[in-house]
Design an enzyme around this catalytic site. Sequence first.
Site, PDB file in Angstrom:
ATOM      1  N   PHE A 150       0.815  -1.206   0.000  1.00  0.00           N
ATOM      2  CA  PHE A 150       0.000   0.000   0.000  1.00  0.00           C
ATOM      3  C   PHE A 150       0.857   1.268   0.000  1.00  0.00           C
ATOM      4  O   PHE A 150       0.330   2.372  -0.048  1.00  0.00           O
ATOM      5  CB  PHE A 150      -0.929   0.004   1.208  1.00  0.00           C
ATOM      6  CG  PHE A 150      -2.006  -1.053   1.147  1.00  0.00           C
ATOM      7  CD1 PHE A 150      -2.316  -1.688  -0.052  1.00  0.00           C
ATOM      8  CD2 PHE A 150      -2.696  -1.427   2.277  1.00  0.00           C
ATOM      9  CE1 PHE A 150      -3.303  -2.645  -0.125  1.00  0.00           C
ATOM     10  CE2 PHE A 150      -3.693  -2.398   2.222  1.00  0.00           C
ATOM     11  CZ  PHE A 150      -3.994  -3.016   1.031  1.00  0.00           C
ATOM     12  N   LYS A 151       2.178   1.097   0.077  1.00  0.00           N
ATOM     13  CA  LYS A 151       3.107   2.243   0.093  1.00  0.00           C
ATOM     14  C   LYS A 151       2.526   3.386   0.924  1.00  0.00           C
ATOM     15  O   LYS A 151       2.411   4.536   0.480  1.00  0.00           O
ATOM     16  CB  LYS A 151       3.430   2.707  -1.332  1.00  0.00           C
ATOM     17  CG  LYS A 151       4.263   1.685  -2.101  1.00  0.00           C
ATOM     18  CD  LYS A 151       4.772   2.243  -3.416  1.00  0.00           C
ATOM     19  CE  LYS A 151       5.653   1.220  -4.115  1.00  0.00           C
ATOM     20  NZ  LYS A 151       4.888   0.033  -4.591  1.00  0.00           N
ATOM     21  N   VAL A 152       2.216   3.043   2.151  1.00  0.00           N
ATOM     22  CA  VAL A 152       1.539   3.974   3.050  1.00  0.00           C
ATOM     23  C   VAL A 152       2.435   5.185   3.296  1.00  0.00           C
ATOM     24  O   VAL A 152       3.601   5.050   3.657  1.00  0.00           O
ATOM     25  CB  VAL A 152       1.186   3.291   4.382  1.00  0.00           C
ATOM     26  CG1 VAL A 152       0.321   4.218   5.224  1.00  0.00           C
ATOM     27  CG2 VAL A 152       0.466   1.969   4.127  1.00  0.00           C
ATOM     28  N   ASP A 169       1.644   8.691   5.201  1.00  0.00           N
ATOM     29  CA  ASP A 169       0.683   9.585   5.831  1.00  0.00           C
ATOM     30  C   ASP A 169       1.113   9.888   7.263  1.00  0.00           C
ATOM     31  O   ASP A 169       2.180   9.446   7.714  1.00  0.00           O
ATOM     32  CB  ASP A 169      -0.719   8.957   5.818  1.00  0.00           C
ATOM     33  CG  ASP A 169      -1.803   9.985   5.536  1.00  0.00           C
ATOM     34  OD1 ASP A 169      -1.812  11.032   6.224  1.00  0.00           O
ATOM     35  OD2 ASP A 169      -2.625   9.754   4.629  1.00  0.00           O
TER      36      ASP A 169
END
Length: 214
Positions: A61-63, A65
């Site tokens: 998800f290549k988060v 944030d």
Amino acid sequence: MKMDSRLILALDETDGAKALKVAESVSGIVDAIKINWPLVLSEGPGMITKLSELSDVICDFKVADIPNTVRLIVENAVARGASGVIVHAFTGDDSLRAAVEAASGADIYAVTEMSHPGGKMFTALHAEEMARLGVECGVSGFIAPATRPERISAIRDVIGDLKILSPGVGAQGGKASDAIRAGADYAIVGRAIYGSEDPKASAEAFAEDIRTVL
């Protein structure tokens, strides 16, 4: 995650039935299946659970944030059966630590450098710095590009014995054996397997290529 073939399938299919069929055909060959947003958005997060019954699942998800949002995404992925989640490191130490804590023992892999040509513009310039940060924050491993094997070697020098997963094999031009030889623990292959007329035979061919350097 087992280390038998050292091969991971990047299953970026958007047809759920086809994705499951491919997963079933290669589950005895690959060490894990990596899924990204296209499959989850088209078929729903339940696909994580379905695939986890066949193989370890890494949610790519290549988060990227703030810590609270990172925590929510990682917790939900792991609760649905993910054994690992890929996050970006450029968000800083607080977000990386939040990912590691939320994983509750599952693996967190931090991106150091992306495999496409554009990866040279920004991520490559800070890859070693982000690798050091990941080590400090307790991630399980890192993402480094098979398209540039010398960069895998550079990251290996920074992270010691932590895991390296290397995407970009096949359609992007990287070679699995070159990635493993350069220091990667796993080579990640997508379209060249799931888009093949015979995914199982294609997976076996990549696994054989890797065995030549083990």
